[in-house]
Design an enzyme around this catalytic site. Structure first.
Site, PDB file in Angstrom:
ATOM      1  N   ASP A   8      39.857  48.742  24.678  1.00 61.98           N
ATOM      2  CA  ASP A   8      39.227  47.564  25.279  1.00 61.98           C
ATOM      3  C   ASP A   8      38.620  46.678  24.185  1.00 61.98           C
ATOM      4  OD1 ASP A   8      39.873  48.894  27.551  1.00 61.98           O
ATOM      5  OD2 ASP A   8      37.826  49.074  28.329  1.00 61.98           O
ATOM      6  N   HIS A  49      42.812  45.316  24.963  1.00 56.15           N
ATOM      7  CA  HIS A  49      42.722  45.125  26.414  1.00 56.15           C
ATOM      8  C   HIS A  49      41.523  44.250  26.736  1.00 56.15           C
ATOM      9  CE1 HIS A  49      43.126  45.938  30.642  1.00 56.15           C
ATOM     10  NE2 HIS A  49      41.874  46.340  30.698  1.00 56.15           N
ATOM     11  N   ASP A  77      45.749  49.317  32.691  1.00 58.15           N
ATOM     12  CA  ASP A  77      44.449  49.631  33.300  1.00 58.15           C
ATOM     13  C   ASP A  77      44.381  49.543  34.818  1.00 58.15           C
ATOM     14  OD1 ASP A  77      41.891  50.594  32.945  1.00 58.15           O
ATOM     15  OD2 ASP A  77      40.975  48.617  32.737  1.00 58.15           O
ATOM     16  N   ASP A  90      39.553  42.415  29.552  1.00 56.87           N
ATOM     17  CA  ASP A  90      39.314  42.199  30.980  1.00 56.87           C
ATOM     18  C   ASP A  90      38.767  40.798  31.199  1.00 56.87           C
ATOM     19  OD1 ASP A  90      39.898  44.829  32.073  1.00 56.87           O
ATOM     20  OD2 ASP A  90      38.143  45.514  30.945  1.00 56.87           O
ATOM     21  N   HIS A 143      42.110  43.371  37.706  1.00 57.92           N
ATOM     22  CA  HIS A 143      41.857  44.721  38.211  1.00 57.92           C
ATOM     23  C   HIS A 143      40.385  45.144  38.197  1.00 57.92           C
ATOM     24  CE1 HIS A 143      42.885  45.175  33.889  1.00 57.92           C
ATOM     25  NE2 HIS A 143      41.844  45.981  33.916  1.00 57.92           N
TER      26      HIS A 143
HETATM   27 ZN   LIG Z   1      40.674  46.631  32.344  1.00 61.32          ZN
END
Ligand SMILES: [Zn+2]
Length: 1144
Positions: A416, A165, A279, A167, A560
């Site tokens: 993550d 994941h 998420d 971000d 997000h």
């Molecule tokens: Zn995230």
């Protein structure tokens, strides 16, 4: 009623409407005449252009009339048809309401009222106790049991899906994450997947993937393509980011999906088939709709309320067909898998017991950087321990499998920013492969395990379901408001960093306007030359790159942790800077497009980057500053103002500029017709008017998507109407400084009288003490109490307090806002608008009424400017307290795409009853509806009947333990903007019974459109010799009022990168609308009873050289062949339709 009577009624109605139209035509023609006192010079020229304008107007009206007649004919035919079929056409004495029911936009709502099949989440909420008992190893669930022979017939088919994941910004910026982690993950992926063809991986964020792609050589790109082709690497969702689903608007949600899908198509030649959203903090059916429309068949979601997950696990409904609330067909269904447990990390995905599952996260082996908080470390798989390890893991798999209907089990493997180092790949893939091999060698265990992608999993699932002859249950509704444990509801992020939530929408509106104007400009240029050539001096490629950068920065901000306001301070600045720069760059595109379009003599076009022909009239000085109007120097020489109407509707608007003279005159540059103007004070302080600057407002009527030129000149002081002011302040009348304006401060009994403003549609009354609204009344007589209040929330005194994600307000609830000094109340009255401004210590609040015809005068504009930087752990809310009897029901929008019913439940804590609002919320009873239309996203609640409150800003000193590691204390001077609309309801049902599907009224849709897409004003540079400009009118008439032009987006050339092609994505959204507030004949647009429309007719005189319906992300392989009945197409209510077109 007999059909003959109906016919008479309809024909009579048609005649009446035709007469009304003729009358109106006459009125408008006369309206063009100039008041004789102000006849400008050059009578012959003006006469001619006036005549031309009159003819244009008549032409428009005639075309509108044709539509109207067509509409009537259509409704007559449909009634005839329903009568023939014996369908009960429930027509009561020709009421407008029953006519309206036949319209597709509201027929939809009527159909759904008969009751929908499948599970409705609202009903689940009514049912659940929300008691949060301890479930044992699976804390938020229950003990899962199995006998052991369940898989004897059909072995457990296990698919382990490796993921990482990433971000695009959170604790670090996008760039820093890329350099420190992401590029290493992707580099290693290439090596490690190639080593063993059994290994698999999924990837979601195209923002990262495309950046990495730009940095690798051709050989590596070929390797990527081979992995994709072999099914070892799968791009899931394929959006630019894994978007937030609460605060994001559907324009931006779709746009980031288009950007990602177009990139994938261009570089990899594939299209995503499964969605992956593990998420985002709650899930919206709008996203499901867009994914389905983009050609995806499956999706995975994770963050849903733990009580809902538990209930679904008990019912074995964690996998379902997610259907739109408004859809009576299975058309919108998409297969959705909801993860059962707390998180998407390894401890919470192999089975119910995190202490066991953590031992199978081989990244946490002893001696590594990560460890297991349950204090049992993973062991590397060896010959000695493999049996024990395999059985321990299989037990978790088997337990998890009991929560699903099929024997296929989906198990994610990742977290993550995982798989950064080569050793991590070896640890995970090596140990799991050993376990899988062991399962293979032991058929008595009845388990088949392998690495897979989402396609592998869903493919297997659908095969099993088909073989068993079963389907998944249907579900409607949304997954807000998310709680991950106890009473920790994630409703704080609906408001966190509201300054940037507003800036997001400013960029969105700027991007849409620029896309449309740019596409029209290229088409006009090609037509101008007649041979598809563009204008040499026009920086086409440069502008297209600016557009692309703007799309990608808006897309990035839908992440997000971006629009949610949940990133670290420096990351927020990085996002803000991207939004700010994008707006400035898009303005350049907008300005030179407008420049070329407006020139009467196109040969005069010259592009000079350093000396722009025109500028926007409002400027932002920094990423964290509110826009300000640039003061215009006026003289006797006319200054040209160019106004762009980015909406597809003819609209009456007020254009506002700041000038250096208290006297000014504005004329239509083409006709010389003077505009109605108003000069108001620019308030340097609440009671001190600027002596240098003045606000000039004038009324314009802007055709759809038009550019119109006005001339403004300095004039004598009494040339424009000046606003008159009255000031109120309890006990301490202010000393007012305003030399150019008439000011009074009432005293004695006069000072105690309620303040009142009115226009021809509505009257309002406000408190003389605070200036805040108290009630309003429509011309129809409908009177409603609507009191505006401001309140503070604090946070808990216990250790766990509100933060960026969580809203934990404590037991006291909201406390009334109070200030030591009474507020200064300033009332202004003028011919263009009147308003009441209340100046408090922490905010100023203005309610404004426009004195306009058309829909703009029907609602109150509410604006707030808030500054809570002096506060500690406080949140400021604006509450409307009305006498609408809505019981515990209210409605909020989801992503501006659709309305969702909400039920305020006393069994839930206060913070659970807050919901996201992107563009609208309303309360209603049998007689009335009060809608709050909003220009930005924020949290909304209706805690008691009749109430509606929005959170304006929040300042929280501490972290809320969700990984961010800081509070939210970077507050700014923040603006918020709304329209408040009161409407009569006729035939509207009481708020009882099941979940009803409701929509905004047509009027509310139009007001919301105007609010989100205000006219954009540009001024020519003061020193330039302005050549002759001619207004640009691309459309002959407005689009039907239920059809929204979502975008007209130039696609990239498939041969030449970073250059525009001749193809344009035409995106249309046909709205569903409420029929209990009657579509009003005063609306200046039309609507049709048919789903079939002719696009050539809608967009006349724009012509389409080619037109193909495609999927929502314009993937070429999803193009339908060009229809034989060219340009005739179906626009279903509530649906977005996408067409690949070439403009002629
Ligand atoms: Zn995230």
């Amino acid at each position: 009623m007999k059909f003959n009577q109906l016919l008479v009624l309809l024909v009579g109605g048609a005649f009446f409407l035709a007469m009304m139209s003729l009358y109106r035509m006459l009125e408008m023609t006369q309206g063009v005449k100039l008041p004789h006192s102000e006849t400008p010079a050059g009578p012959e020229d003006n006469d001619l252009s006036r005549l031309k304008q009159q003819i244009d107007k008549l032409e428009r009206l005639l075309s509108d009339n044709n539509r109207l007649v067509a509409t009537l004919r259509d409704s007559l035919f449909s009634r005839q048809a329903s009568r023939v079929k014996g369908v009960a056409a429930n027509v009561s004495s020709g009421s407008a309401h029953s006519q309206a029911v036949a319209l597709p936009g509201c027929r939809l709502a009527e159909e759904m009222k008969d009751g929908a099949d499948g599970v409705q989440l609202l009903d689940v909420y009514d049912l659940l106790p929300f008691d949060n008992p301890d479930g044992g190893a699976w804390k938020q669930g229950f003990e899962i049991s199995y006998k052991g022979d369940e898989w004897d017939e059909q072995p457990l088919e296990l698919i382990l899906v490796p993921h990482s994941h990433n971000d695009p910004g959170w604790l670090k910026t996008f760039e820093n994450y890329y350099q420190d982690q992401t590029k290493h993950i992707l580099n290693n992926m290439l090596i490690k997947l190639t080593e063993d063809s059994r290994r698999k991986m999924i990837w979601a964020e195209i923002s990262y993937f495309s950046k990495w792609w730009n940095n690798i050589d051709e050989q590596k790109r070929e390797m990527v393509k081979r992995l994709v082709k072999a099914g070892q690497l799968e791009l899931v969702t394929g959006g630019w980011v894994m978007a937030d689903e609460a605060n994001s608007h559907y324009f931006a949600l779709l746009d980031q999906l288009i950007e990602g899908h177009q990139w994938i198509q261009r570089h990899l030649g594939v299209k995503p088939s499964s969605g992956w959203a593990v998420d985002p903090f709650g899930h919206s059916p709008s996203m499901a709709y867009l994914l389905k429309g983009a050609g995806l068949s499956n999706m995975v979601i994770q963050r849903a309320h733990y009580a809902v997950k538990k209930h679904f696990a008990q019912q074995q409904t964690l996998e379902f067909l997610w259907r739109q609330n408004w859809d009576s067909s299975p058309r919108s269904d998409i297969t959705c898998h909801m993860m059962p447990f707390y998180s998407y990390d390894v401890p919470h995905t192999c089975g119910p017991n995190p202490a066991v599952c953590c031992q199978f996260d081989f990244h946490r082996l002893k001696g590594g950087r990560a460890s297991c908080p349950w204090r049992i470390a993973p062991q590397p798989i060896t010959e000695q321990n493999i049996k024990e390890r395999a059985l321990l893991l299989l037990d978790q798999y088997r337990q998890k499998s009991r929560l699903f209907r099929s024997p296929v089990l989906f198990v994610p493997l990742g977290d993550d920013f995982r798989f950064v180092e080569s050793s991590e790949w070896d640890a995970q893939f090596g140990n799991y492969q050993a376990l899988f091999d062991y399962f293979d060698q032991h058929p008595e265990l009845h388990v088949k395990a392998r690495f897979g992608t989402l396609s592998d999993y869903f493919g297997a699932l659908h095969r099993r379901l088909n073989a068993a002859g079963t389907t998944l249950p249907t579900l409607r509704g949304d997954f807000f408001t998310y709680a991950d444990r106890d009473d920790h509801y994630w409703s704080g992020y609906f408001t966190s960093r509201p300054f940037y939530k507003r800036l997001d929408r400013t960029l969105e509106a700027t991007l849409r306007a620029t896309e449309i104007l740019f596409s029209l400009t290229l088409a006009e240029m090609r037509r101008f030359h007649g041979d598809d050539r563009l204008v040499a001096d026009f920086p086409t490629s440069k502008h297209f790159q600016r557009l692309t950068a703007g799309r990608r920065n808006l897309a990035l901000f839908q992440h997000h942790d971006a629009v949610t306001g949940t990133a670290r301070d420096p990351v927020v600045v990085d996002y803000g800077t991207r939004l700010f720069r994008s707006i400035l760059n898009l303005h350049q595109v907008l300005q030179s497009s407008a420049h070329w379009l407006l020139l009467s003599d196109k040969s005069q076009y010259h592009h000079d980057q350093s000396k722009p022909f025109m500028q926007m009239d409002d400027v932002m000085s920094a990423q964290d500053a509110l826009p300000r109007k640039m003061p215009l120097k006026l003289s006797d020489e006319p200054r040209s103002l160019i106004v762009f109407n980015p909406t597809e509707q003819l609209r009456s608007s007020v254009v506002s500029v700041v000038v250096d003279s208290p006297g000014a005159r504005v004329v239509d540059a083409e006709t010389g017709r003077p505009m109605t103007t108003q000069i108001s004070a620019v308030w340097a302080e609440p009671s001190r008017a600027s002596t240098e600057h003045f606000q000039l407002d004038f009324v314009v009527e802007l055709p759809p998507l038009s550019l119109v030129v006005y001339h403004v000149t300095k004039a004598s002081v009494d040339s424009a109407h000046r606003a008159q002011y009255t000031f109120h302040r309890r006990g301490n009348p202010p000393a007012v400084q305003s030399e150019h304006f008439q000011v009074s401060s009432p005293e004695g009994p006069e000072a105690d009288a309620p303040l009142s403003l009115s226009n021809k549609h509505v009257q309002i009354w406000s408190s003389p003490e605070t200036g805040l609204l108290q009630k309003l009344q429509l011309r129809s007589g409908l009177l409603r109490r609507v009191q505006v209040q401001f309140l503070w929330y604090g946070t808990r005194t216990q250790t766990e307090k509100s933060g960026a994600y969580l809203f934990l307000p404590g037991d006291k609830g909201a406390q009334p806002y109070s200030s030591l000094d009474p507020p200064l109340v300033r009332v202004s009255r003028g011919p263009v608008f009147s308003d009441i401004t209340s100046c408090f210590q922490h905010f100023s609040h203005t309610v404004r009424l426009l004195h306009l015809d058309g829909h703009a005068g029907r609602s109150l504009e509410i604006s707030n400017t808030v500054d809570i930087r002096s506060e500690v752990n406080r949140e400021l809310v604006m509450r409307l307290v009305s006498d609408v009897a809505n019981s515990n029901r209210f409605y909020t929008d989801l992503n501006g795409f659709q309305m969702q019913q909400r039920r305020t439940l006393s069994k839930l804590p206060l913070q659970a009853n807050f919901y996201p609002m992107s563009s609208a919320a309303f309360l209603q009873d049998a007689a009335s509806r009060v809608s709050l239309l909003s220009a930005q996203s924020q949290a909304v609640a209706s805690l008691r009947p009749g109430e509606l409150e929005v959170v304006l800003d929040r300042r929280l000193q501490q972290d809320d333990n969700r990984g961010l590691g800081q509070g939210v204390t970077d507050n700014k001077l923040t603006a918020s903007l709304y329209h408040l609309l009161l409407e009569d309801r006729r035939g509207g049902a009481q708020e009882v019974g099941g979940a009803s599907v409701e929509h905004l009224s047509l009027l509310a849709h139009l007001i919301s459109l105007s609010l989100s897409h205000p006219p954009m004003t540009m001024v020519t540079s003061s020193d330039s010799q302005v050549p002759k400009l001619h207004r640009f009118l691309p459309l002959r008439s407005s689009l039907p009022c239920d059809v929204h032009l979502l975008n007209l987006r130039t696609l990239e050339d498939s041969q030449k990168a970073e250059s525009p092609s001749q193809e344009v994505a035409l995106l249309l959204h046909r709205k569903g609308f409420d029929c209990s507030s009657t579509p009003d004949v005063e609306l200046q647009c039309t609507w049709s009873v048919h789903e079939e429309v002719n696009l050539a007719d809608l967009f006349f005189p724009l012509r389409f050289r080619s037109l193909r319906r495609s999927n929502l992300t314009l993937l070429r392989e999803d193009d339908e062949p060009e229809s034989a009945r060219r340009q005739q197409t179906c626009l279903r209510p509530m649906e977005i339709s996408a067409f690949r077109v070439e403009l002629d």
